[in-house]
Design a protein around this motif. Structure first.
Motif, PDB file in Angstrom:
ATOM      1  N   MET A  36       0.856  -1.182   0.000  1.00 17.89           N
ATOM      2  CA  MET A  36       0.000   0.000   0.000  1.00 17.89           C
ATOM      3  C   MET A  36       0.896   1.238   0.000  1.00 17.89           C
ATOM      4  SD  MET A  36      -2.843   1.176   2.841  1.00 17.89           S
ATOM      5  CE  MET A  36      -3.956  -0.145   2.530  1.00 17.89           C
ATOM      6  N   ALA A  37       0.601   2.162  -0.858  1.00 25.43           N
ATOM      7  CA  ALA A  37       1.389   3.380  -0.979  1.00 25.43           C
ATOM      8  C   ALA A  37       1.256   4.219   0.291  1.00 25.43           C
ATOM      9  CB  ALA A  37       0.920   4.188  -2.183  1.00 25.43           C
ATOM     10  N   LEU A  38       2.276   5.011   0.544  1.00 27.63           N
ATOM     11  CA  LEU A  38       2.287   5.849   1.741  1.00 27.63           C
ATOM     12  C   LEU A  38       1.058   6.746   1.801  1.00 27.63           C
ATOM     13  CD1 LEU A  38       3.681   6.907   4.278  1.00 27.63           C
ATOM     14  CD2 LEU A  38       4.938   8.499   2.832  1.00 27.63           C
ATOM     15  N   TRP A  39       0.702   7.393   0.683  1.00 28.20           N
ATOM     16  CA  TRP A  39      -0.464   8.283   0.668  1.00 28.20           C
ATOM     17  C   TRP A  39      -1.723   7.504   1.039  1.00 28.20           C
ATOM     18  CZ3 TRP A  39      -3.269  12.001   1.681  1.00 28.20           C
ATOM     19  CH2 TRP A  39      -4.501  12.211   1.088  1.00 28.20           C
ATOM     20  N   ASP A  40      -1.867   6.283   0.534  1.00 27.55           N
ATOM     21  CA  ASP A  40      -3.044   5.478   0.849  1.00 27.55           C
ATOM     22  C   ASP A  40      -3.104   5.151   2.336  1.00 27.55           C
ATOM     23  OD1 ASP A  40      -3.953   5.462  -1.776  1.00 27.55           O
ATOM     24  OD2 ASP A  40      -2.856   3.619  -2.271  1.00 27.55           O
ATOM     25  N   ARG A  41      -1.949   4.863   2.932  1.00 27.53           N
ATOM     26  CA  ARG A  41      -1.918   4.581   4.381  1.00 27.53           C
ATOM     27  C   ARG A  41      -2.278   5.824   5.181  1.00 27.53           C
ATOM     28  NH1 ARG A  41       3.355   1.715   3.823  1.00 27.53           N
ATOM     29  NH2 ARG A  41       4.139   3.657   4.625  1.00 27.53           N
ATOM     30  N   ILE A  42      -1.764   6.979   4.780  1.00 26.48           N
ATOM     31  CA  ILE A  42      -2.081   8.236   5.472  1.00 26.48           C
ATOM     32  C   ILE A  42      -3.570   8.522   5.352  1.00 26.48           C
ATOM     33  CG2 ILE A  42      -1.775  10.747   5.398  1.00 26.48           C
ATOM     34  CD1 ILE A  42       1.159  10.180   4.551  1.00 26.48           C
ATOM     35  N   LYS A  43      -4.094   8.374   4.156  1.00 31.46           N
ATOM     36  CA  LYS A  43      -5.506   8.642   3.914  1.00 31.46           C
ATOM     37  C   LYS A  43      -6.385   7.697   4.740  1.00 31.46           C
ATOM     38  CE  LYS A  43      -8.682   8.985   0.008  1.00 31.46           C
ATOM     39  NZ  LYS A  43      -8.802   8.792  -1.428  1.00 31.46           N
TER      40      LYS A  43
ATOM     41  N   PHE B 284       1.575  14.024   4.727  1.00 29.53           N
ATOM     42  CA  PHE B 284       1.841  14.217   6.158  1.00 29.53           C
ATOM     43  C   PHE B 284       3.356  14.132   6.303  1.00 29.53           C
ATOM     44  CE2 PHE B 284       1.269  12.409  10.664  1.00 29.53           C
ATOM     45  CZ  PHE B 284       1.141  13.669  11.213  1.00 29.53           C
ATOM     46  N   ASP B 285       4.010  15.279   6.099  1.00 31.82           N
ATOM     47  CA  ASP B 285       5.464  15.298   5.978  1.00 31.82           C
ATOM     48  C   ASP B 285       6.176  15.212   7.333  1.00 31.82           C
ATOM     49  OD1 ASP B 285       5.698  17.943   7.077  1.00 31.82           O
ATOM     50  OD2 ASP B 285       5.323  18.798   5.103  1.00 31.82           O
ATOM     51  N   ALA B 286       7.492  15.116   7.269  1.00 29.92           N
ATOM     52  CA  ALA B 286       8.309  14.931   8.478  1.00 29.92           C
ATOM     53  C   ALA B 286       8.155  16.085   9.462  1.00 29.92           C
ATOM     54  CB  ALA B 286       9.773  14.757   8.082  1.00 29.92           C
ATOM     55  N   GLN B 287       8.035  17.311   8.970  1.00 33.56           N
ATOM     56  CA  GLN B 287       7.889  18.463   9.867  1.00 33.56           C
ATOM     57  C   GLN B 287       6.541  18.425  10.584  1.00 33.56           C
ATOM     58  OE1 GLN B 287       8.612  20.961   6.520  1.00 33.56           O
ATOM     59  NE2 GLN B 287      10.533  21.737   7.361  1.00 33.56           N
ATOM     60  N   GLU B 288       5.492  18.032   9.874  1.00 31.25           N
ATOM     61  CA  GLU B 288       4.169  17.910  10.498  1.00 31.25           C
ATOM     62  C   GLU B 288       4.177  16.776  11.517  1.00 31.25           C
ATOM     63  OE1 GLU B 288       1.477  19.576   6.780  1.00 31.25           O
ATOM     64  OE2 GLU B 288       2.070  17.474   6.815  1.00 31.25           O
ATOM     65  N   ARG B 289       4.800  15.670  11.168  1.00 36.27           N
ATOM     66  CA  ARG B 289       4.919  14.554  12.120  1.00 36.27           C
ATOM     67  C   ARG B 289       5.675  14.998  13.373  1.00 36.27           C
ATOM     68  NH1 ARG B 289       4.030   9.356  10.578  1.00 36.27           N
ATOM     69  NH2 ARG B 289       3.459   9.018   8.418  1.00 36.27           N
ATOM     70  N   ALA B 290       6.704  15.796  13.187  1.00 42.22           N
ATOM     71  CA  ALA B 290       7.510  16.247  14.321  1.00 42.22           C
ATOM     72  C   ALA B 290       6.693  17.099  15.296  1.00 42.22           C
ATOM     73  CB  ALA B 290       8.738  17.021  13.835  1.00 42.22           C
ATOM     74  N   VAL B 291       5.864  18.015  14.782  1.00 41.82           N
ATOM     75  CA  VAL B 291       5.065  18.840  15.704  1.00 41.82           C
ATOM     76  C   VAL B 291       3.978  18.008  16.371  1.00 41.82           C
ATOM     77  CG1 VAL B 291       5.556  21.071  14.637  1.00 41.82           C
ATOM     78  CG2 VAL B 291       3.512  19.839  13.980  1.00 41.82           C
TER      79      VAL B 291
END
Length: 151
Positions: free
Chosen positions: A1-8, A127-134
């Protein structure tokens, strides 16, 4: 499953969980912490452009769980937190994280705040690394384990 699909899929699952708890999420501390979380995610990359501000505003006002609160009030609080971050990112971030931390007295609200942050972060498909970090920092402020949310 693609990363975007997992995030969604994760964001959809979290939204469903939030909707199930909607009636328990009516306190002022939840409202304030949620808007602070939205501002942190929106400003995660260090800048806030008008398009991003509008996109987050639209998500806030259309989120079923946040409909417990007047949209104009949510908008004002979100804008206030964003303005703190824009004025001085380092000092503003401390203050905004303190607002997030006020939700830790109620674990269900604390988890809901993190879920809202993840939903907002993944809304643009990245959902990028900076968003994950905050979101991870918010987890620590709320005495939650980031692993619980896969951040």
């Amino acid at each position: 499953m693609a990363l975007w699909d997992r995030i969604k899929e994760s964001a959809q699952t979290m939204q469903t969980q939030l909707e199930a708890k909607k009636n328990d999420l009516k306190s002022g501390s939840f409202r304030d912490a949620s808007m602070a979380m939205c501002a942190l995610v929106a400003a995660a990359d260090g800048s806030i452009d008008q398009a991003e501000r509008q996109r987050v505003t639209q998500l806030i006002t259309s989120n079923d769980v946040l409909r417990n609160f007047p949209p104009a009030d949510l908008q004002r609080r979100f804008d206030d937190y964003l303005n703190q971050l824009v004025a001085d990112m380092a000092i503003g971030k401390v203050g905004v994280l303190q607002e997030v931390a006020k939700a830790k007295k109620k674990p269900a609200e604390a988890r809901a705040v993190i879920q809202i942050g993840i939903i907002i972060g993944g809304a643009d498909g990245n959902f990028d690394a900076q968003e994950r970090a905050v979101v991870r920092e918010a987890c620590f402020a709320l005495d939650l384990q980031p692993q619980e949310f896969d951040v």
